[in-house]
Design a protein around this motif. Structure first.
Motif, mmCIF file in Angstrom:
data_model
loop_
_atom_site.group_PDB
_atom_site.id
_atom_site.type_symbol
_atom_site.label_atom_id
_atom_site.label_comp_id
_atom_site.label_asym_id
_atom_site.label_seq_id
_atom_site.Cartn_x
_atom_site.Cartn_y
_atom_site.Cartn_z
ATOM 1 N N THR A 145 49.345 25.087 -1.961
ATOM 2 C CA THR A 145 49.920 25.555 -0.696
ATOM 3 C C THR A 145 48.931 26.378 0.121
ATOM 4 O OG1 THR A 145 50.816 27.483 -1.866
ATOM 5 C CG2 THR A 145 52.256 25.581 -1.626
ATOM 6 N N ARG A 146 47.935 26.971 -0.533
ATOM 7 C CA ARG A 146 46.975 27.774 0.212
ATOM 8 C C ARG A 146 46.080 26.922 1.109
ATOM 9 N NH1 ARG A 146 45.030 31.038 -5.019
ATOM 10 N NH2 ARG A 146 45.280 28.919 -5.801
ATOM 11 N N SER A 147 46.073 25.604 0.879
ATOM 12 C CA SER A 147 45.375 24.713 1.806
ATOM 13 C C SER A 147 46.057 24.724 3.161
ATOM 14 C CB SER A 147 45.337 23.290 1.230
ATOM 15 O OG SER A 147 44.660 22.425 2.105
ATOM 16 N N ASP A 148 47.399 24.731 3.169
ATOM 17 C CA ASP A 148 48.130 24.834 4.430
ATOM 18 C C ASP A 148 47.925 26.200 5.076
ATOM 19 O OD1 ASP A 148 51.100 22.798 3.691
ATOM 20 O OD2 ASP A 148 49.070 22.270 4.339
ATOM 21 N N ILE A 149 47.728 27.261 4.274
ATOM 22 C CA ILE A 149 47.462 28.585 4.840
ATOM 23 C C ILE A 149 46.174 28.536 5.655
ATOM 24 C CG2 ILE A 149 47.066 31.016 4.317
ATOM 25 C CD1 ILE A 149 49.865 30.019 3.609
ATOM 26 N N TYR A 150 45.157 27.830 5.127
ATOM 27 C CA TYR A 150 43.898 27.685 5.869
ATOM 28 C C TYR A 150 44.146 26.981 7.201
ATOM 29 C CZ TYR A 150 39.023 26.449 6.884
ATOM 30 O OH TYR A 150 37.800 26.318 7.484
ATOM 31 N N SER A 151 44.924 25.886 7.161
ATOM 32 C CA SER A 151 45.210 25.156 8.397
ATOM 33 C C SER A 151 45.980 26.020 9.380
ATOM 34 C CB SER A 151 46.010 23.884 8.076
ATOM 35 O OG SER A 151 45.280 23.037 7.207
ATOM 36 N N ILE A 171 29.768 21.917 6.207
ATOM 37 C CA ILE A 171 30.234 22.819 7.272
ATOM 38 C C ILE A 171 31.573 23.427 6.893
ATOM 39 C CG2 ILE A 171 31.066 22.906 9.654
ATOM 40 C CD1 ILE A 171 28.986 20.740 10.314
ATOM 41 N N ILE A 172 32.497 22.574 6.460
ATOM 42 C CA ILE A 172 33.857 23.043 6.164
ATOM 43 C C ILE A 172 33.856 23.979 4.959
ATOM 44 C CG2 ILE A 172 36.165 22.306 5.458
ATOM 45 C CD1 ILE A 172 35.704 19.729 7.021
ATOM 46 N N ARG A 173 33.050 23.666 3.955
ATOM 47 C CA ARG A 173 33.102 24.414 2.696
ATOM 48 C C ARG A 173 32.248 25.678 2.701
ATOM 49 N NH1 ARG A 173 31.867 20.455 -2.130
ATOM 50 N NH2 ARG A 173 32.523 22.312 -3.301
ATOM 51 N N GLU A 174 31.193 25.742 3.521
ATOM 52 C CA GLU A 174 30.254 26.852 3.390
ATOM 53 C C GLU A 174 30.070 27.676 4.671
ATOM 54 O OE1 GLU A 174 27.470 24.350 0.212
ATOM 55 O OE2 GLU A 174 26.542 25.453 1.849
ATOM 56 N N GLU A 175 30.190 27.066 5.830
ATOM 57 C CA GLU A 175 29.879 27.782 7.067
ATOM 58 C C GLU A 175 31.043 28.692 7.474
ATOM 59 O OE1 GLU A 175 28.833 26.589 11.646
ATOM 60 O OE2 GLU A 175 27.923 25.412 10.016
ATOM 61 N N VAL A 176 30.742 29.959 7.724
ATOM 62 C CA VAL A 176 31.762 30.931 8.142
ATOM 63 C C VAL A 176 31.828 30.940 9.669
ATOM 64 C CG1 VAL A 176 32.484 33.344 8.105
ATOM 65 C CG2 VAL A 176 31.364 32.339 6.101
ATOM 66 N N PRO A 177 32.977 30.644 10.258
ATOM 67 C CA PRO A 177 33.082 30.601 11.722
ATOM 68 C C PRO A 177 33.040 32.002 12.317
ATOM 69 C CG PRO A 177 35.242 30.326 10.745
ATOM 70 C CD PRO A 177 34.269 30.350 9.605
ATOM 71 N N PRO A 178 32.712 32.124 13.610
ATOM 72 C CA PRO A 178 32.738 33.454 14.250
ATOM 73 C C PRO A 178 34.164 33.980 14.339
ATOM 74 C CG PRO A 178 32.426 31.730 15.886
ATOM 75 C CD PRO A 178 32.320 31.052 14.548
ATOM 76 N N ARG A 179 34.301 35.292 14.364
ATOM 77 C CA ARG A 179 35.621 35.885 14.521
ATOM 78 C C ARG A 179 36.209 35.476 15.879
ATOM 79 N NH1 ARG A 179 36.777 40.173 11.167
ATOM 80 N NH2 ARG A 179 35.115 40.747 9.717
ATOM 81 N N PRO A 180 37.535 35.460 16.006
ATOM 82 C CA PRO A 180 38.137 35.108 17.302
ATOM 83 C C PRO A 180 37.641 35.990 18.435
ATOM 84 C CG PRO A 180 39.803 35.068 15.578
ATOM 85 C CD PRO A 180 38.551 35.593 14.953
ATOM 86 N N SER A 181 37.506 37.303 18.204
ATOM 87 C CA SER A 181 37.032 38.187 19.270
ATOM 88 C C SER A 181 35.600 37.840 19.668
ATOM 89 C CB SER A 181 37.113 39.646 18.808
ATOM 90 O OG SER A 181 36.364 39.836 17.621
ATOM 91 N N LYS A 222 36.970 31.168 2.658
ATOM 92 C CA LYS A 222 36.571 30.009 1.848
ATOM 93 C C LYS A 222 37.144 30.105 0.432
ATOM 94 C CE LYS A 222 34.006 28.506 5.222
ATOM 95 N NZ LYS A 222 34.432 27.354 6.042
ATOM 96 N N ASP A 223 37.269 31.331 -0.068
ATOM 97 C CA ASP A 223 37.870 31.560 -1.380
ATOM 98 C C ASP A 223 39.386 31.644 -1.196
ATOM 99 O OD1 ASP A 223 38.730 32.347 -3.853
ATOM 100 O OD2 ASP A 223 37.455 34.136 -3.989
ATOM 101 N N ARG A 224 40.092 30.630 -1.647
ATOM 102 C CA ARG A 224 41.538 30.592 -1.381
ATOM 103 C C ARG A 224 42.276 31.733 -2.071
ATOM 104 N NH1 ARG A 224 43.286 25.276 -4.882
ATOM 105 N NH2 ARG A 224 42.396 25.924 -6.870
#
Length: 759
Positions: free
Chosen positions: A275-281, A312-322, A365-367
């Protein structure tokens, strides 16, 4: 011999260049398992195709869908006007990887428009049918206002499965938010409802696995936004199969939309998706709802190679929303700001730091560091909307350091060795310096300590002298207060006690004595305040006044002081009658077993006292006065009845309480409400009502006498009066079923009490 898995045989076979040697290896590795041999051969054939999902970008093998409404791309059996069961197809409104979605009109038993989803002709593979059946059963399991409902499910005459669901006339989530220019709080409130829908699905054992704006349609209902989660086409059961057929995801495929896909989905290990996969989404959805774009641009993901996309999906950390909002170009920032009813210059500052934490916690990345449930995420967003502290917190400094250390082991090791050498050198230098000055400072330190000790002794002696003076003055004031109270000069007595509390406020006895005077005059709130102060200071529980302090604290609502006193009384080991009586009054704080032990101790005391009317039979010393023995006998009968009642010995309680009413003591009659409760517990309804009426009669008589005489306290001792009021209120709740209102005559008595002190 243990047979290897399909995956391991496949990868081992890829390393063999000769086709004949590869075929021989596969035959040997499968060890006669025909199903395993067939599966491995199928994987090898897929790998040898020019277009395969391992060597080509994901965008290269995505199916090219015909535009919606292109009738040439639709099978002639499913054109507008065709009947599918009792449903007439109207128009095709959507197309997925393996199914079509039509607007259909149900002909019977009711006429209504619905959405009908059917598997495309020619795609009825076991895996596709299994997925379709999974979607059908997944949605059918759920009943939530924010999840599209399923009305029907069946197969066509050509054995193609279809199901019928609620027709949601809405637009995708992000499109609705922007077109209606919802501000930040409105977007968050709408997102909370989506989280609750996903939580409902998870509780039913369903993971959506493809949450994205196009699968969340929003419409207006009664002027308010209503979100509907649709398309459970790639859903899987949590821990159990949804259908009798196996839903098998090949390890070379990824289920879901890349821009909204969790790292574990990108890892293509279906057994590792929960279920934590849906939390990511949900975190990606919230990111896009707040900033106008997902964390990773869809164009970049589609143009990336398969391995690069997964990285990209597994390792790259996206910028914060702000951070994303602060880096938008002027034109895009203006559009995003207008859609959120904000000024462009305030766009970045509108993103609160708490929202950054909530989003980044969901996108971790760590569920194990994400929210444990969709409900927990909804609760955190709600706490933000209510300006309450949120549960999400940024990663600790230690956590960030351990991540950095894993990436830079060699550098960290080198720096650590240098730092240790520097620290050791500095430590040795400091130690040598301290040793050099230690001997010089010892004499000065000793001299300073001696001077400080002398000064402290002088101050202590001065303080002791002052205390003795205050104690002497307080003793005189207390004596004056007692003398005035005995002479019923109430204002003078109250003034003397009040002056004593000012002279020595840390002396519990001044508060006890003034509290006793206030209680005697009927000023119960003031008395409770004084007693609470005495409890706070820590007076000995052996004080004679203790037998009435608990009841008054409880009646006046001084819960903290009452609790403290209760704990002290429970652990008291004193056997004196007053302490035992006090524990009896606090039996409500005891367990039934403790109350039973208390009842046994009081019964032993009653046996020791013997018959109060026959002094020859009593075991008390002959110097005891007979009237005192009779009084004390009545008190203990009452306490024994109380304890038996709290222990559940209702018949014994009834006997002792009736005996206490018959004994000649100052509290005679106050057992009526407890007798009513005992009758009620024994099922004697009429006797319970009769006893309660006797209790009410006693209450009326005492109140009428006090009001007629303009007195603030009744004719019976204040301790028994408070005890009686507490028990009468409880009896009213038990026997009559309601809490009695405060009698206006009690307020009159309180006004008389205040006037007594004022005079």
């Amino acid at each position: 011999m243990t047979v290897a898995s399909e995956k391991s045989i496949f990868f081992q076979a890829l390393d063999i260049e000769s086709s004949s040697e590869r075929a021989a290896y596969v035959q040997q590795a499968c060890a006669g398992n025909e199903n395993l041999l067939t599966a491995v051969c199928a994987l090898l054939r897929e790998n040898e195709r020019d277009v395969n999902p391992v060597d080509r970008p994901l965008a290269a093998f995505l199916p090219t869908l015909s535009p919606v409404g292109d009738e040439e791309a639709t099978d002639s059996r499913f054109t507008p006007g065709t009947m599918v069961g009792p449903y007439k197809l109207m128009e095709r409104i959507g197309e997925g990887g393996f199914g079509w979605v039509f607007v259909a009109e149900q002909q019977s038993p009711v006429r209504r428009r619905v959405a009908l989803k059917i598997i495309k002709p020619g795609m009825e593979s076991r895996e596709v049918v299994a997925r379709f059946e999974a979607e059908r059963q997944a949605i059918a399991l759920m009943d939530h206002p924010n999840i599209a409902r399923v009305f029907d499910a069946n197969v066509t005459e050509t054995a193609q499965p279809y199901f019928v669901m609620e027709l949601v006339r809405g637009v995708p989530l992000t499109e609705f938010c922007d077109s209606h220019q919802l501000d930040m709080p409105e977007r968050l409130e709408l997102f909370v409802t989506i989280c609750h829908a996903v939580q409902h699905a998870h509780q039913k054992g369903i993971i959506h696995r493809d949450l994205k704006p196009s699968n969340i349609l929003v419409t207006l209902q009664d002027g308010l936004p209503l979100a509907k989660v649709i398309d459970f086409g790639v859903a899987k059961a949590i821990g159990q199969s949804l259908t009798v057929r196996t839903i098998y995801t090949r390890f070379t495929s990824m289920v879901g939309t890349p821009a909204y896909m969790s790292p574990e989905q990108a890892a293509m290990s279906t057994g590792d998706v929960d279920t934590r996969s849906d939390i990511y989404s949900l975190g990606v959805l919230l990111y896009e709802v707040l900033t106008g774009s997902p964390p990773f641009a869809p164009d970049r993901l589609q143009s990336a190679g398969f391995d690069e996309l997964r990285k990209i999906i597994r390792e790259e950390v996206p910028p914060r929303p702000s951070t994303r909002l602060s880096t938008l170009n002027n034109e895009l920032a203006g559009t995003v700001a207008v859609n959120r009813r904000l000024a462009p210059e305030t766009l970045a500052s509108a993103m609160k730091r708490d929202l950054d934490w909530i989003v980044m916690k969901a996108l971790d990345k760590d569920r194990n560091r994400r929210y444990s449930t969709a409900g927990a995420m909804a609760e955190d967003v709600s706490r933000f909307l209510m300006d309450q502290p949120i549960a999400a917190r940024p990663p600790s400094t230690w956590y960030r350091f351990t991540k950095f250390a894993r990436r830079n082991k060699v550098v960290i090791s080198t720096v650590s060795l240098v730092a240790i050498a520097l620290v050791l050198g500095a430590a040795v230098s400091v130690w040598q310096a301290r040793e050099a000055i230690r001997e010089r400072d010892e004499k000065e330190v000793a001299l300073g300590e001696a001077r400080a000790a002398e000064q402290a002794a002088n101050e202590a002696r001065t303080e002791l002298e002052k205390f003795n003076d205050r104690l002497n003055a307080t003793t005189v004031l207390l004596a004056s207060g007692r003398a005035n109270a005995d002479a019923q000069r109430w204002p003078a007595a109250y003034e003397a006690y009040t002056e004593a509390t000012n002279v020595l406020p840390k002396y519990f006895l001044v508060w006890l004595e003034r509290g006793g005077l206030n209680a005697k005059l009927g000023r119960w709130d003031a008395a409770a305040t004084d007693f609470a102060k005495a409890v706070e200071i820590g007076f000995p529980i052996e004080q004679a006044e203790l037998s009435g302090v608990p009841q008054l604290l409880f009646y006046a609502g001084e819960s903290a002081a009452y609790k403290t006193l209760s704990e002290e009384l429970k652990t008291s080991d004193k056997n004196d009658p007053m302490a035992v009586a006090a524990r009896g009054q606090l039996a409500g704080e005891l367990s039934p077993a403790d109350a039973a032990r208390l009842a046994d101790r009081v019964e032993q005391m009653l046996s020791a006292i013997g018959d109060a009317d026959n002094p020859e039979a009593t075991h008390e010393p002959k110097t005891k006065h007979r009237s005192y023995a009779k009084m004390f006998y009545g008190v203990n009968l009452y306490v024994a009845g109380w304890a038996h009642l709290k222990a559940g010995n209702n018949e014994r309680a009834l006997q002792r309480l009736k005996e206490s009413n018959g004994a000649n003591w100052f509290g005679r009659g106050i057992a009526h409400p407890l007798i009513a409760i005992a009758h009620h517990r024994l099922g004697n309804a009429e006797d319970a009502v009769r006893s309660f009426e006797q209790s009410q009669g006693l209450l009326d008589r005492i109140l009428d006498e006090s009001v007629a005489q303009s007195k603030g306290s009744p004719s019976i001792p204040w301790i028994d009066w408070v005890e009686f009021l507490i028990n009468h209120r409880e009896a009213s709740i038990v026997v009559k079923g309601h809490t009695p209102a405060i009698d206006p005559r009690i307020r009159q008595m309180q006004s008389f009490a205040e006037a007594t002190v004022a005079d």
